[in-house]
Design a protein around this motif. Structure first.
Motif, PDB file in Angstrom:
ATOM      1  N   LYS A  85       2.113   1.673  -3.507  1.00  0.00           N
ATOM      2  CA  LYS A  85       1.032   2.168  -4.359  1.00  0.00           C
ATOM      3  C   LYS A  85       0.784   3.653  -4.115  1.00  0.00           C
ATOM      4  CE  LYS A  85      -3.786   1.287  -5.676  1.00  0.00           C
ATOM      5  NZ  LYS A  85      -4.187   2.712  -5.584  1.00  0.00           N
ATOM      6  N   THR A  86       0.904   4.077  -2.864  1.00  0.00           N
ATOM      7  CA  THR A  86       0.717   5.489  -2.543  1.00  0.00           C
ATOM      8  C   THR A  86       1.772   6.350  -3.225  1.00  0.00           C
ATOM      9  OG1 THR A  86      -0.273   4.926  -0.406  1.00  0.00           O
ATOM     10  CG2 THR A  86       0.574   7.169  -0.660  1.00  0.00           C
ATOM     11  N   MET A 146      -1.768  15.180   0.738  1.00  0.00           N
ATOM     12  CA  MET A 146      -1.354  14.264   1.798  1.00  0.00           C
ATOM     13  C   MET A 146      -0.291  14.893   2.685  1.00  0.00           C
ATOM     14  SD  MET A 146      -1.224  10.572  -0.132  1.00  0.00           S
ATOM     15  CE  MET A 146      -0.488   9.808   1.311  1.00  0.00           C
ATOM     16  N   SER A 148      -0.839   7.347   9.591  1.00  0.00           N
ATOM     17  CA  SER A 148      -0.155   6.676   8.489  1.00  0.00           C
ATOM     18  C   SER A 148       0.120   5.212   8.811  1.00  0.00           C
ATOM     19  CB  SER A 148       1.163   7.388   8.166  1.00  0.00           C
ATOM     20  OG  SER A 148       0.924   8.706   7.730  1.00  0.00           O
ATOM     21  N   LEU A 180      -3.469   3.579   7.008  1.00  0.00           N
ATOM     22  CA  LEU A 180      -3.085   3.316   5.623  1.00  0.00           C
ATOM     23  C   LEU A 180      -3.515   1.910   5.206  1.00  0.00           C
ATOM     24  CD1 LEU A 180      -1.564   4.623   3.222  1.00  0.00           C
ATOM     25  CD2 LEU A 180       0.498   3.462   4.039  1.00  0.00           C
ATOM     26  N   ASP A 230       0.756   6.542  -6.813  1.00  0.00           N
ATOM     27  CA  ASP A 230      -0.425   7.397  -6.962  1.00  0.00           C
ATOM     28  C   ASP A 230      -0.076   8.882  -6.851  1.00  0.00           C
ATOM     29  OD1 ASP A 230      -1.971   5.151  -7.277  1.00  0.00           O
ATOM     30  OD2 ASP A 230      -2.750   5.150  -5.225  1.00  0.00           O
ATOM     31  N   THR A 231       0.788   9.225  -5.901  1.00  0.00           N
ATOM     32  CA  THR A 231       1.135  10.641  -5.717  1.00  0.00           C
ATOM     33  C   THR A 231       2.003  11.162  -6.850  1.00  0.00           C
ATOM     34  OG1 THR A 231       2.989  10.011  -4.272  1.00  0.00           O
ATOM     35  CG2 THR A 231       0.906  10.593  -3.213  1.00  0.00           C
ATOM     36  N   LYS A 242       0.835  -1.204   0.000  1.00  0.00           N
ATOM     37  CA  LYS A 242       0.000   0.000   0.000  1.00  0.00           C
ATOM     38  C   LYS A 242       0.870   1.255   0.000  1.00  0.00           C
ATOM     39  CE  LYS A 242      -3.978   2.103   0.097  1.00  0.00           C
ATOM     40  NZ  LYS A 242      -4.938   1.934   1.201  1.00  0.00           N
TER      41      LYS A 242
END
Length: 388
Positions: free
Chosen positions: A61-62, A76, A92, A96, A65-66, A58
């Protein structure tokens, strides 16, 4: 008597946390491996716990994504700045991926460290909340700290003098000269053995040794303005080696392998590679997003930088540091204007001299030895017999 156990936990959340961990783990083992038990592990990935594995995925992936959605990245990090380090770190680590905190602390207990050395905020958080109460040392790989790294630790280490002064002034209740230290930047130990002979390096990498060489990278996941910049340089058929490092972005690499360049531009797409330091060392110019790790590495080799992308406040602060404090970088976010600069510098490389000299001036601020000695001295406060 048992040897004290020092844990070096690797965490993937972008690749910028792994390289500095490898640097300090290798140096500490070299200097003190006969006196302590050094344990290296992928803290989440090797745990065997599905929740912890999912938490690390995750985080990755974050990061992806950012980098795709900068508004998300800035939202964020703004939220972290707004709520402060305790709430931001708790949220976090616990929200998360639901259910992470309990198994993470249990895993920390299983590893039973006397000291945890972190380059990612999460392992410091779980160490400080663990009943085994290990000493916790955290190294921030960025130019300035941010809330997740400011969560309580026994000592926070930072690789820039500007970041050290800023935190002492801004967070007087949190930091003092005892729990905040400035140390040289951690760079992979392989860097010290790499030749400064650019021609020889280019030949070894199958690049034209006589061409002006530009290396582009957009972090470990290859997401950013890299594609647009490459297309623009290829369209103009500039007389350069154009090296595009795609990292773990296999789809982009497979696409770029089929691109055709003209008679002047030598285009070299590269997938995930263990020769990144050699590519940087052979370059005349680096272009990419402002992940601190790659900018520190480019600086070490005296390579000027163009920052083409910032996805979060953290990267914005890194950009500001290398542009305004070090003065080794330019900030240009428009792909055509980046290509303009590449064309300008390729035609007259002497124009890069001020940026190159600024980068070279930082060369002494690298290496893991000072940090290794500092954390060993900390360990000696709990195990004074190590001094014998």
């Amino acid at each position: 008597m048992r040897k004290p156990r020092v844990l070096f936990p690797y965490v993937e959340a972008g690749m910028g946390h792994i390289a500095p961990m490898r640097a300090i783990a290798d140096k500490f083992k070299e200097m003190y491996g006969d006196k302590v038990e050094c344990v290296e592990c992928r803290f989440f990935g090797d745990s065997g716990n599905k929740t912890l594995v999912a938490f690390e995925k995750k985080m990755c992936k974050t990061v992806v994504d950012t980098n795709r959605d900068h508004a998300l990245g800035f939202a964020m990090t703004f939220t972290m700045l707004l709520f402060g380090y305790r709430i931001a770190t708790w949220a976090s680590s616990c929200l998360l991926h639901a259910g992470t905190k309990k198994p993470a602390i249990a895993h920390m207990e299983e590893l039973a460290p006397d000291m945890v050395v972190s380059t990612h905020w999460s392992t410091n958080y779980f160490a400080k909340n663990s009943p085994c109460a290990p000493l916790s040392v955290i190294y921030c790989p960025d130019a300035y700290t941010y809330p997740l790294f400011n969560y309580p630790s026994d000592v926070l280490l930072i690789p820039t003098e500007a970041g050290y002064r800023r935190e002492l002034k801004k967070h007087k209740r949190r930091f003092n000269p005892d729990n905040l230290k400035h140390v040289p930047a951690l760079i992979r130990n392989d860097a010290f053995a790499i030749s400064r002979d650019k021609r020889a390096l280019r030949e070894g990498l199958k690049l034209d040794p006589d061409k002006f060489t530009v290396v582009l990278a957009e972090g470990g996941y290859g997401i950013g303005r890299l594609t647009k910049i490459c297309r623009e340089v290829i369209k103009r058929d500039l007389n350069v080696n154009l090296v595009a490092v795609c990292g773990k972005n296999k789809k982009l690499y497979e696409q770029m392998k089929d691109w055709k360049s003209g008679k002047n531009c030598a285009f070299h797409p590269v997938g995930f590679t263990d020769r990144m330091l050699e590519y940087l060392a052979c370059a005349d110019l680096f272009c990419g997003k402002s992940g601190a790790n790659v900018l520190f590495e480019a600086c070490y080799f005296g390579v000027p930088q163009i920052v083409t992308n910032t996805a979060t406040h953290i990267e914005k602060f890194n950009c500001r540091y290398f542009v305004k404090d070090v003065k080794s970088a330019l900030k240009i976010f428009n792909a055509k204007k980046v290509a303009d600069k590449i064309e300008e510098f390729a035609a007259d490389p002497e124009k890069l001299t001020p940026l190159k000299e600024a980068a070279e001036a930082q060369r002494e601020n690298y290496g893991a030895e000072k940090m290794a000695k500092l954390i060993f001295d900390m360990l000696c406060t709990r195990f004074p017999e190590l001094k014998d």
